[in-house]
Design a protein around this motif. Structure first.
Motif, PDB file in Angstrom:
ATOM      1  N   GLU A   1       0.826  -1.218   0.000  1.00  0.00           N
ATOM      2  CA  GLU A   1       0.000   0.000   0.000  1.00  0.00           C
ATOM      3  C   GLU A   1       0.855   1.261   0.000  1.00  0.00           C
ATOM      4  O   GLU A   1       0.598   2.197  -0.762  1.00  0.00           O
ATOM      5  N   ILE A   2       1.871   1.297   0.839  1.00  0.00           N
ATOM      6  CA  ILE A   2       2.756   2.466   0.894  1.00  0.00           C
ATOM      7  C   ILE A   2       3.461   2.656  -0.447  1.00  0.00           C
ATOM      8  O   ILE A   2       3.514   3.760  -0.995  1.00  0.00           O
ATOM      9  N   VAL A   3       3.989   1.576  -0.992  1.00  0.00           N
ATOM     10  CA  VAL A   3       4.715   1.658  -2.256  1.00  0.00           C
ATOM     11  C   VAL A   3       3.781   2.057  -3.394  1.00  0.00           C
ATOM     12  O   VAL A   3       4.191   2.772  -4.309  1.00  0.00           O
ATOM     13  N   GLN A   4       2.537   1.663  -3.324  1.00  0.00           N
ATOM     14  CA  GLN A   4       1.565   2.079  -4.339  1.00  0.00           C
ATOM     15  C   GLN A   4       1.399   3.604  -4.339  1.00  0.00           C
ATOM     16  O   GLN A   4       1.334   4.230  -5.400  1.00  0.00           O
ATOM     17  N   HIS A   5       1.378   4.207  -3.161  1.00  0.00           N
ATOM     18  CA  HIS A   5       1.287   5.674  -3.059  1.00  0.00           C
ATOM     19  C   HIS A   5       2.531   6.330  -3.651  1.00  0.00           C
ATOM     20  O   HIS A   5       2.451   7.352  -4.328  1.00  0.00           O
ATOM     21  N   TRP A   6       3.693   5.739  -3.378  1.00  0.00           N
ATOM     22  CA  TRP A   6       4.942   6.275  -3.907  1.00  0.00           C
ATOM     23  C   TRP A   6       4.988   6.169  -5.423  1.00  0.00           C
ATOM     24  O   TRP A   6       5.420   7.102  -6.104  1.00  0.00           O
ATOM     25  N   ALA A   7       4.531   5.041  -5.960  1.00  0.00           N
ATOM     26  CA  ALA A   7       4.505   4.851  -7.421  1.00  0.00           C
ATOM     27  C   ALA A   7       3.577   5.878  -8.065  1.00  0.00           C
ATOM     28  O   ALA A   7       3.901   6.459  -9.112  1.00  0.00           O
ATOM     29  N   LYS A   8       2.457   6.144  -7.433  1.00  0.00           N
ATOM     30  CA  LYS A   8       1.516   7.146  -7.946  1.00  0.00           C
ATOM     31  C   LYS A   8       2.166   8.530  -7.968  1.00  0.00           C
ATOM     32  O   LYS A   8       2.051   9.267  -8.950  1.00  0.00           O
ATOM     33  N   ALA A   9       2.877   8.871  -6.893  1.00  0.00           N
ATOM     34  CA  ALA A   9       3.557  10.178  -6.834  1.00  0.00           C
ATOM     35  C   ALA A   9       4.619  10.285  -7.921  1.00  0.00           C
ATOM     36  O   ALA A   9       4.754  11.334  -8.565  1.00  0.00           O
ATOM     37  N   LEU A  10       5.362   9.200  -8.147  1.00  0.00           N
ATOM     38  CA  LEU A  10       6.382   9.211  -9.205  1.00  0.00           C
ATOM     39  C   LEU A  10       5.753   9.435 -10.574  1.00  0.00           C
ATOM     40  O   LEU A  10       6.254  10.230 -11.373  1.00  0.00           O
ATOM     41  N   LYS A  11       4.667   8.760 -10.844  1.00  0.00           N
ATOM     42  CA  LYS A  11       4.003   8.917 -12.144  1.00  0.00           C
ATOM     43  C   LYS A  11       3.426  10.325 -12.300  1.00  0.00           C
ATOM     44  O   LYS A  11       3.496  10.920 -13.373  1.00  0.00           O
ATOM     45  N   GLU A  12       2.873  10.870 -11.227  1.00  0.00           N
ATOM     46  CA  GLU A  12       2.304  12.221 -11.285  1.00  0.00           C
ATOM     47  C   GLU A  12       3.371  13.280 -11.527  1.00  0.00           C
ATOM     48  O   GLU A  12       3.148  14.221 -12.290  1.00  0.00           O
ATOM     49  N   VAL A  13       4.521  13.144 -10.875  1.00  0.00           N
ATOM     50  CA  VAL A  13       5.551  14.180 -10.998  1.00  0.00           C
ATOM     51  C   VAL A  13       6.107  14.240 -12.421  1.00  0.00           C
ATOM     52  O   VAL A  13       6.545  15.300 -12.868  1.00  0.00           O
ATOM     53  N   THR A  14       6.053  13.138 -13.149  1.00  0.00           N
ATOM     54  CA  THR A  14       6.555  13.163 -14.531  1.00  0.00           C
ATOM     55  C   THR A  14       5.619  13.918 -15.463  1.00  0.00           C
ATOM     56  O   THR A  14       6.006  14.236 -16.582  1.00  0.00           O
ATOM     57  N   GLY A  15       4.429  14.227 -15.003  1.00  0.00           N
ATOM     58  CA  GLY A  15       3.507  15.042 -15.788  1.00  0.00           C
ATOM     59  C   GLY A  15       3.783  16.529 -15.653  1.00  0.00           C
ATOM     60  O   GLY A  15       3.120  17.353 -16.283  1.00  0.00           O
ATOM     61  N   ILE A  16       4.778  16.884 -14.844  1.00  0.00           N
ATOM     62  CA  ILE A  16       5.155  18.281 -14.635  1.00  0.00           C
ATOM     63  C   ILE A  16       6.396  18.559 -15.470  1.00  0.00           C
ATOM     64  O   ILE A  16       7.374  17.812 -15.410  1.00  0.00           O
ATOM     65  N   LYS A  17       6.364  19.633 -16.229  1.00  0.00           N
ATOM     66  CA  LYS A  17       7.540  20.000 -17.012  1.00  0.00           C
ATOM     67  C   LYS A  17       8.660  20.375 -16.061  1.00  0.00           C
ATOM     68  O   LYS A  17       8.513  21.203 -15.186  1.00  0.00           O
ATOM     69  N   GLY A  18       9.780  19.726 -16.260  1.00  0.00           N
ATOM     70  CA  GLY A  18      10.936  19.987 -15.408  1.00  0.00           C
ATOM     71  C   GLY A  18      12.175  20.135 -16.261  1.00  0.00           C
ATOM     72  O   GLY A  18      12.099  20.423 -17.463  1.00  0.00           O
ATOM     73  N   TRP A  19      13.317  19.918 -15.647  1.00  0.00           N
ATOM     74  CA  TRP A  19      14.595  20.046 -16.335  1.00  0.00           C
ATOM     75  C   TRP A  19      15.255  18.680 -16.417  1.00  0.00           C
ATOM     76  O   TRP A  19      15.288  17.936 -15.436  1.00  0.00           O
ATOM     77  N   ASP A  20      15.800  18.369 -17.581  1.00  0.00           N
ATOM     78  CA  ASP A  20      16.467  17.095 -17.816  1.00  0.00           C
ATOM     79  C   ASP A  20      17.954  17.374 -18.025  1.00  0.00           C
ATOM     80  O   ASP A  20      18.359  17.811 -19.093  1.00  0.00           O
ATOM     81  N   THR A  21      18.758  17.134 -16.995  1.00  0.00           N
ATOM     82  CA  THR A  21      20.183  17.434 -17.095  1.00  0.00           C
ATOM     83  C   THR A  21      20.946  16.374 -17.869  1.00  0.00           C
ATOM     84  O   THR A  21      22.053  16.627 -18.316  1.00  0.00           O
ATOM     85  N   LYS A  22      20.342  15.203 -18.032  1.00  0.00           N
ATOM     86  CA  LYS A  22      21.037  14.119 -18.720  1.00  0.00           C
ATOM     87  C   LYS A  22      21.330  14.488 -20.167  1.00  0.00           C
ATOM     88  O   LYS A  22      22.360  14.135 -20.714  1.00  0.00           O
ATOM     89  N   ASN A  23      20.440  15.205 -20.785  1.00  0.00           N
ATOM     90  CA  ASN A  23      20.597  15.563 -22.186  1.00  0.00           C
ATOM     91  C   ASN A  23      21.187  16.958 -22.407  1.00  0.00           C
ATOM     92  O   ASN A  23      21.635  17.273 -23.494  1.00  0.00           O
ATOM     93  N   THR A  24      21.160  17.797 -21.369  1.00  0.00           N
ATOM     94  CA  THR A  24      21.638  19.175 -21.561  1.00  0.00           C
ATOM     95  C   THR A  24      22.857  19.517 -20.719  1.00  0.00           C
ATOM     96  O   THR A  24      23.445  20.567 -20.917  1.00  0.00           O
ATOM     97  N   GLY A  25      23.188  18.692 -19.774  1.00  0.00           N
ATOM     98  CA  GLY A  25      24.273  19.015 -18.855  1.00  0.00           C
ATOM     99  C   GLY A  25      23.744  19.872 -17.732  1.00  0.00           C
ATOM    100  O   GLY A  25      22.821  20.657 -17.915  1.00  0.00           O
ATOM    101  N   TYR A  26      24.313  19.709 -16.553  1.00  0.00           N
ATOM    102  CA  TYR A  26      23.703  20.415 -15.438  1.00  0.00           C
ATOM    103  C   TYR A  26      24.012  21.896 -15.401  1.00  0.00           C
ATOM    104  O   TYR A  26      23.227  22.677 -14.882  1.00  0.00           O
ATOM    105  N   VAL A  27      25.080  22.363 -15.995  1.00  0.00           N
ATOM    106  CA  VAL A  27      25.328  23.811 -16.032  1.00  0.00           C
ATOM    107  C   VAL A  27      24.253  24.497 -16.879  1.00  0.00           C
ATOM    108  O   VAL A  27      23.686  25.513 -16.474  1.00  0.00           O
ATOM    109  N   ASN A  28      23.944  23.933 -18.037  1.00  0.00           N
ATOM    110  CA  ASN A  28      22.875  24.491 -18.871  1.00  0.00           C
ATOM    111  C   ASN A  28      21.532  24.427 -18.152  1.00  0.00           C
ATOM    112  O   ASN A  28      20.718  25.342 -18.259  1.00  0.00           O
ATOM    113  N   SER A  29      21.288  23.331 -17.422  1.00  0.00           N
ATOM    114  CA  SER A  29      20.041  23.220 -16.669  1.00  0.00           C
ATOM    115  C   SER A  29      19.954  24.288 -15.597  1.00  0.00           C
ATOM    116  O   SER A  29      18.908  24.905 -15.410  1.00  0.00           O
TER     117      SER A  29
END
Length: 186
Positions: free
Chosen positions: A145-173
């Motif tokens: 049950e606890i992990v189900q809540h965490w999985a839901k939060a992870l999926k929800e946060v990916t719906g928010i536009k954020g910064w991806d340093t893997k493709n741009t480098g963290y200085v650019n981010s």
């Protein structure tokens, strides 16, 4: 508990809550993954811009309860920035912080701005083994049950536009984060 709580006089932070400080930004991260590089760089850059920041700098003292202080700091912040790294989901505290952030976001009391440090958003969305394996281990210790809540939060946060340093480098981010934060606090 030894926590680094920073506030700059220029920010006009008001006294609020049990911590005595209202923060503009709360940084959530897995220390071994990002503390000595990206997170510290972001932290000091935010301070240089006059933005008050809550960050766990000292770690947790043995025998002290961290929940109330961490959750109060999230509640007392305007923006939370989870910094997703390969090990983020392996930390039950990071997952608890994220779940709390996402609950607060639903009530329009908090803005969440994700940074994908060394993972793709699809990893965080549980579309690969990177985070799925970590949640599987948590499930054995914490329950489904606890992990189900965490999985839901992870999926929800990916719906928010954020910064991806893997493709741009963290200085650019970082350079793209600061103008956004500056406008948010102006």
């Amino acid at each position: 508990m030894k926590r680094k709580m920073s506030s700059s006089p220029e920010t006009g932070s008001a006294s609020h809550g049990s911590l005595g400080t209202k923060f503009e930004v709360f940084l959530s991260f897995r220390g071994p993954d990002t503390r000595a590089n990206f997170t510290d760089t972001l932290y000091y850059a935010l301070l240089d811009k006059g933005i008050s920041v809550f960050i766990d700098k000292q770690g947790i003292d043995i025998g002290e309860e961290i929940g109330p202080e961490i959750f109060q700091a999230i509640d007392d912040s305007k923006i939370c920035i989870p910094i997703f790294s390969k090990g983020y989901a392996s930390s039950s505290w990071c997952m608890r912080e994220l779940e709390h952030m996402m609950q607060r976001r639903k009530t329009n009391e908090l803005e969440v701005l994700p940074i994908f440090y060394d993972v793709e958003p699809s990893n965080v969305k549980l579309e690969s083994k990177v985070y799925v394996d970590a949640l599987t281990l948590h499930k054995e210790k914490r329950g489904a049950e606890i992990v189900q809540h965490w999985a839901k939060a992870l999926k929800e946060v990916t719906g928010i536009k954020g910064w991806d340093t893997k493709n741009t480098g963290y200085v650019n981010s970082l350079n793209s984060i600061f103008p956004f934060l500056y406008v948010s606090f102006a």
